[in-house]
Scaffold this active site. Structure first.
Site, PDB file in Angstrom:
ATOM      1  N   ASN A 281      -7.542   9.289   6.543  1.00  0.00           N
ATOM      2  CA  ASN A 281      -6.186   9.814   6.334  1.00  0.00           C
ATOM      3  C   ASN A 281      -6.223  11.325   6.523  1.00  0.00           C
ATOM      4  O   ASN A 281      -6.979  12.024   5.861  1.00  0.00           O
ATOM      5  CB  ASN A 281      -5.720   9.468   4.923  1.00  0.00           C
ATOM      6  CG  ASN A 281      -4.240   9.726   4.725  1.00  0.00           C
ATOM      7  OD1 ASN A 281      -3.665  10.623   5.354  1.00  0.00           O
ATOM      8  ND2 ASN A 281      -3.614   8.952   3.875  1.00  0.00           N
TER       9      ASN A 281
ATOM     10  N   HIS B 277       2.719   5.266  -0.332  1.00  0.00           N
ATOM     11  CA  HIS B 277       1.452   4.953   0.330  1.00  0.00           C
ATOM     12  C   HIS B 277       1.655   3.703   1.173  1.00  0.00           C
ATOM     13  O   HIS B 277       2.395   2.798   0.791  1.00  0.00           O
ATOM     14  CB  HIS B 277       0.373   4.731  -0.734  1.00  0.00           C
ATOM     15  CG  HIS B 277      -0.996   4.568  -0.152  1.00  0.00           C
ATOM     16  ND1 HIS B 277      -1.549   5.494   0.703  1.00  0.00           N
ATOM     17  CD2 HIS B 277      -1.917   3.579  -0.288  1.00  0.00           C
ATOM     18  CE1 HIS B 277      -2.758   5.085   1.054  1.00  0.00           C
ATOM     19  NE2 HIS B 277      -2.993   3.921   0.468  1.00  0.00           N
TER      20      HIS B 277
ATOM     21  N   CYS C 100      -1.271   7.642   6.322  1.00  0.00           N
ATOM     22  CA  CYS C 100      -1.551   6.239   5.994  1.00  0.00           C
ATOM     23  C   CYS C 100      -0.551   5.314   6.692  1.00  0.00           C
ATOM     24  O   CYS C 100      -0.883   4.184   7.044  1.00  0.00           O
ATOM     25  CB  CYS C 100      -1.529   6.029   4.482  1.00  0.00           C
ATOM     26  SG  CYS C 100      -0.066   6.678   3.667  1.00  0.00           S
TER      27      CYS C 100
ATOM     28  N   ASP D 189      -6.790  -0.223   3.946  1.00  0.00           N
ATOM     29  CA  ASP D 189      -6.169   0.852   3.157  1.00  0.00           C
ATOM     30  C   ASP D 189      -6.887   2.157   3.497  1.00  0.00           C
ATOM     31  O   ASP D 189      -7.864   2.532   2.854  1.00  0.00           O
ATOM     32  CB  ASP D 189      -6.298   0.512   1.673  1.00  0.00           C
ATOM     33  CG  ASP D 189      -5.540   1.510   0.790  1.00  0.00           C
ATOM     34  OD1 ASP D 189      -5.019   2.506   1.329  1.00  0.00           O
ATOM     35  OD2 ASP D 189      -5.482   1.294  -0.435  1.00  0.00           O
TER      36      ASP D 189
END
Length: 1117
Positions: free
Chosen positions: A201, A453, A206, A470
């Protein structure tokens, strides 16, 4: 424990969850806003059931609280101390600010953290169902020891006595807290655990990472990207195809997470873009359009269309005549409604819903004129890869803002779009194609409307194995986590303290799916294909292999760093090159000198041999000095290495001797003495009586400082004795009179003192490594011809000089001019410099505004006259320093303006359909009567004797009629609208039984199983007479608002009290409902006009016709 009820619609807010600072940051706030999964940032796993409790805080005399912030008493949950923190008048916003705070954060051990799921509520003491509740989760730590809502609820609602949040001036706040224990997993190896790697990131990328992972795991798409023609001469920073090929190759073959900077550079993004969260759906479209364009004329042309393009047919079909209009359109993704739909099938049903065009909305069929018709959409074909964008984010026209829809919304593992005999398909659709789809990926958004997020659940081979991508971390997940937990809605925590309260603990789930990718069953063999090295161009393989090797080399160097020492060697040549150009204080920038990477166990003499090879200076002519950081923060050569140290000590040992704090670097000064032939000679012996001094020469004519060399002097010697040598170094005549100054320090202020040439060097307190600056003596000369006649004045100037970029406040994005100023300039000196540049005679007519470093915008409040002591105060924004100031030229001097109160007043014309905005400036001690007198000179009245009044309007309600004697100093026009209007004649002559009532427009909005009243348009007063029926009142209202009969017939009329409508019949006596005599606070009861709000929003409504319930705005001054 329980929370009262689901919140009303206002409770879903559009603000970020923030750790409270003592100010509300004006720009991007320093956190990753992820309300539902805040702990993701530190990779946590929740363990066991959470201890939970409710704390109730009753605050009396609430409106009289005179502190900026107020803490509750401390309460315990999960063995931890907590308290609630509020800002009763808002944390620099017009909302109540509320946070949960760790009560003993300052006393906790280093590195503490705790994780809590919590909600804060302001209790409605009249109707509990209107209690406002907001919930979130957060990992609390030393940096973020409180967390919550800067904009919890509007102050106007909180302080409105009719709303029920303040009763007897008492406010009740509740906190429900559930503490969860967490376990950190820092050592997770994604590749080893899952076979896949994540993406790094860059700051707020993200959203992009989740999309890129989804596209990468569509193998047919990845293969097409690999087959896009690129060459070894292409630069990945300027070529999207090459950058994407490179990224996909690394995702396929790398062992660790992959960076995306190369790709974002190819997009033309700078660092700022990487810290801005964008819309994934928009990025998906733009990226696919770019790739489609780049694929044209290549072997993979048309791939994007083949994968993602479907077609639908828009049709309009007349009911009473034989006429039908159709139009075929393509789509790459479908936008599906979430609000009001329980699942994907309900959204498709809504998508193809038939709309009837009738009444005022009839369809104009070419040869048949206006006709009743049916309008709708049907699908001609669906693509192999179906991308469904869920409309989690919607524009709320009533509140004029974006909101996030967190409602529960289900989606199936298998999606059958042929259901119910193909009801979604058009007559032209190919029915032989089986539109049965399998879910491939679920892209999730966790957070609120302004940030959050993003991550993705993907099953790359369409097997039963799901993975969560993630950012850098990839984990195995089950189907429940990928599907059920991403539906949204509410989550219920099990009760762990039954004796405390028996109700469940509910939270809105802010994590939910916002994009789904389905793959058609009949196409999955083609799409989930094999992609291997032969699909990758040879030049790409070679380039990426080389990159990998370089990366491996850097990794190896990093891993072996503990075996090596970096030695940075500064020489006279570096001092000559840098002093007066790049630096002025101290001697050298060590990052710009030659550095050597040497094994720690090597002897220092071995290192000297490398130096001999590098600089051509034989070992016997080298003498090295250690540098030392002094207490005054200067950095000087401290002492030479002894011959014994050079022989017996290793490089690593010397590094430890020189600087215990820095375990990697050894900084040295190489002393080389030159003979008359300028060839190196052995260094002279140095005793304790010998002092090494370094010399800088200052020229006040050229305003130039330069390094001229170094000398050894005897401690008992005097500066007078080295005058000839210094004149020789400077190129002066041997008997030139010179002044000497010692450069002592430069932080926080410059300290440079004159040296008494008659004292000894020891008496002058000079030691090894000290710097002496000298210049020609100006004794007997006028110093006025020089800007900076002496060394101290020049060093002060250099230390304080600041180039400021000035921008006009009207064009805040463009630098207009630059001025070199001093950080020590006072307010008057700064504005005088700007006025001089602008050719402005009166500097007091300038007003300056500071720059917000976070938002890159001007601060909302300008700098007051002499409101900043120094230029530095104008440029500092919290812990950031800017070099930008905004200016505006006023029509009157700033001190005079500050003595005035400026009000923006909207004047509603009595007969014309318009609103005119006026700016009124009057002395602060003026009254509302003075405002009206001034306004009368500026507005057009319906007749010369018309009387005016001033109203306070907020959210389409009238809250106040200002008394004529009220002082204007405390009137706030920033959040409330000030409206001026003529007092109608009928209101001036009210009979004893007449009433003046409030009349507001409203619509009903059903949300979360509650009916909400939303007001809109311009409110107004109406005089009603005793015995007057609604039918009679309606005639007057229609005449006043000039609404056509046909539209007016659709309006409903209701008496509203505390937000509950009681609908009226034409025969009802209106005055019987309105018993209150005063109009202050009468917004609690009003006559409501219920009809649709057809007026477009102001920003889109420049030339629209509308009725006077929302007049067009004109600005004249």
């Amino acid at each position: 424990m329980t929370l009262l009820t689901p919140p009303p619609i206002d409770a879903e807010e559009e603000e970020m969850l923030v750790p409270h600072p003592d100010f509300a940051p004006e720009g991007p706030q320093p956190m990753e806003v992820a309300p539902a999964e805040a702990p993701n940032a530190v990779e946590t796993q929740v363990v066991d059931e959470p201890p939970s409790a409710r704390f109730t805080w009753t605050i009396e005399n609430f409106s009289r609280l005179n502190t900026k912030k107020q803490y509750s008493e401390v309460f315990l949950v999960g063995g931890f101390k907590w308290r609630v923190l509020i800002f009763p008048k808002g944390n620099n916003v017009d909302h109540l600010s509320a946070y949960l705070d760790v009560a003993d954060s300052s006393a906790l051990p280093y590195g503490w953290s705790r994780y809590a799921q919590f909600s804060l509520s302001v209790v409605n003491q009249v109707h509990s169902k209107f209690t406002i509740r907001k919930d979130t989760q957060h990992q609390f730590n030393a940096r973020e020891s409180d967390w919550g809502f800067t904009s919890f609820m509007p102050l106007s609602e909180l302080y409105d006595p009719g709303r029920g949040y303040l009763v007897n001036d008492t406010c009740i706040i509740e906190a429900d807290v559930a503490v969860r224990r967490v376990v950190d997993y820092w050592s997770h190896d994604s590749k080893k655990e899952t076979g896949y790697v994540g993406l790094k990131n860059q700051g707020a990328t993200c959203y992009m990472n989740s999309l890129l992972q989804t596209l990468y795991h569509i193998p047919y798409f990845r293969k097409a990207v690999y087959h896009m023609p690129t060459t070894e001469n292409d630069n990945p920073l300027g070529s999207i195809p090459l950058a994407l090929q490179s990224l996909f190759y690394k995702l396929q073959y790398s062992e660790t997470s992959v960076a995306t900077k190369e790709l974002t550079k190819s997009f033309g993004w700078d660092t700022y873009d990487s810290f801005m969260q964008h819309d994934v759906q928009e990025l998906n479209r733009v990226l696919c359009e770019k790739l489609e364009d780049k694929m044209k004329g290549t072997v993979v042309e048309g791939t994007i269309q083949q994968l993602f393009e479907g077609h639908h047919m828009n049709y309009i079909e007349c009911i009473n005549v034989d006429y039908k209009s159709t139009r075929k359109e393509s789509f790459y993704d479908l936008q599906l409604d979430v609000k009001g739909c329980k699942d994907v099938y309900a959204s498709f049903d809504k998508y193809v819903e038939v709309e009837r065009l009738e009444g005022d909305n009839k369809y104009h069929a070419e040869q048949f004129g206006l006709q009743d018709a049916r309008k709708g959409v049907l699908f001609i074909d669906f693509p192999p890869v179906l991308q469904l964008q869920l409309k989690r984010f919607e524009y709320d026209f009533v509140r004029d803002t974006m909101v996030k829809i967190n409602d529960r919304y289900e989606f199936p593992l298998q999606l059958d779009l042929d259901r119910d005999n193909g009801k979604y398909l058009s007559p032209d659709a190919d029915r032989s194609v089986r539109n049965l789809y399998t879910l491939h990926s679920v892209l999730v958004h966790s957070g609120g409307v302004h940030g959050g997020h993003y991550y993705a659940y993907i099953r790359p081979t369409l097997s039963d194995h799901w993975f969560k991508f993630d950012d850098e971390r990839v984990t195995k997940e089950d189907v429940k986590r990928a599907l059920d937990e991403q539906y949204g809605g509410e989550e219920e925590l099990p009760q762990t303290n039954p004796g405390f309260n028996n109700s469940p603990f509910k939270f809105t789930k802010y994590s939910n799916a916002y994009m789904l990718v389905y793959i058609r069953e009949t196409d999955k063999e083609k799409i989930i294909c094999n992609v291997d090295e032969k699909d990758i161009a040879e030049h790409l393989r070679i380039r990426l292999k080389k990159e990998q090797e370089e990366k491996e080399q850097k990794r190896k160097e990093k891993a072996e760093a503990h075996l090596y020492t970096i030695i940075k060697v500064a020489r006279d040549e570096d001092l000559v090159e840098q002093i007066g150009r790049e630096i002025y204080f101290d001697l050298v920038d060590h990052d710009k000198v030659r550095s050597f990477r040497i094994q720690k166990q090597l002897s220092f003499n071995t290192f000297k041999e490398q130096v001999a090879k590098e600089f051509g200076i034989p070992v016997q002519f080298q003498r090295f000095w250690l540098w030392a950081k002094r207490q005054n923060h200067t950095y000087r050569p401290n002492r030479p290495l002894t011959p014994q140290e050079e022989v017996t000590q290793s490089v690593g040992q010397l590094r430890e001797v020189s600087n215990k704090a820095n375990n990697a670097e050894l900084k040295l000064f190489l002393e080389v003495e030159l003979g008359l032939d300028l060839q190196p000679i052995p260094p002279p012996d140095k005793t304790k009586e010998d002092i090494l001094l370094l010399f800088k020469l200052y020229d006040p004519v050229k305003e130039e400082l330069r390094y001229v060399g170094r000398l050894f002097v005897k401690a008992d010697g005097k500066p007078m004795e080295i005058m000839p040598k210094l004149n020789e170094m400077a190129g002066f005549a041997p008997d030139e009179e010179i002044d000497l100054f010692e450069e002592i320090k430069f932080e926080p202020n410059v300290m440079c003192e004159r040296i008494d040439k008659k004292l000894s060097f020891r008496a002058c307190q000079l030691e090894d490594g000290d710097i002496i600056c000298f210049q020609k003596s100006l004794q007997g000369q006028s110093t006025e011809e020089f800007r900076y006649p002496t060394v101290p004045s020049f060093l002060d100037y250099v230390h304080n000089r600041q180039v400021v970029r000035f921008r006009s406040l009207e064009k805040p994005k463009e630098d207009e001019f630059c001025l070199e100023l001093s950080k020590q300039n006072n307010y008057d000196e700064v504005v005088e410099s700007v006025a001089r540049h602008l050719g402005l005679e009166d500097p007091s007519k300038l007003r300056l505004t500071s720059h917000n470093c976070y938002s890159q915008q001007p601060k909302p409040q300008p700098i007051k006259y002499r409101g900043a002591e120094r230029l530095t105060d104008m440029l500092v924004h919290y812990n950031q320093v800017s070099d930008i100031l905004y200016y505006e030229v006023l029509d009157i001097p700033l001190p005079e303006l500050q003595g005035l109160k400026t009000l923006k007043v909207a004047f509603h014309h009595a007969t014309k359909d318009e609103v005119v905005n006026h700016t009124i400036r009057l002395p602060k001690q003026s009254t509302v009567g003075d405002v009206i007198t001034d306004l009368k000179t500026k507005v057009e009245l319906s007749h010369p004797n018309a009387e005016l009044r001033l109203l306070e309007v907020f959210y389409h309600k009238i809250y106040k009629i200002f008394p004529l004697q009220e002082k204007i100093e405390n009137i706030n026009d920033q959040y409330w609208t000030l409206r001026a209007e003529e007092i109608p004649e009928e209101e001036k002559n009210l009979g004893p039984h007449d009433r003046l009532i409030h009349v507001y427009h409203f619509v009903k909005d059903t949300a979360q199983n509650q009916v909400q009243i939303q007001n809109f348009g311009d409110p107004f007063f109406l005089a009603i007479h005793e015995g007057e029926t609604l039918a009679e009142v309606k005639i007057r209202i229609q005449k006043r608002l000039q609404v056509p009969d046909e539209e007016f017939s659709k309006w409903n009329f209701a008496f509203l009290s505390l937000g509950r409508p009681d609908y009226l019949q034409d025969s009802d006596i209106v005055s019987s409902r309105f018993q209150r005599r005063d109009v202050y606070g009468a917004w609690e009861q009003y006559l409501g006009l219920e009809h649709s709000d057809n007026a477009p929003k102001r920003s889109h409504a420049a030339n629209q016709n509308r009725h006077t319930f929302e007049k067009p705005v004109k600005i004249y001054n």
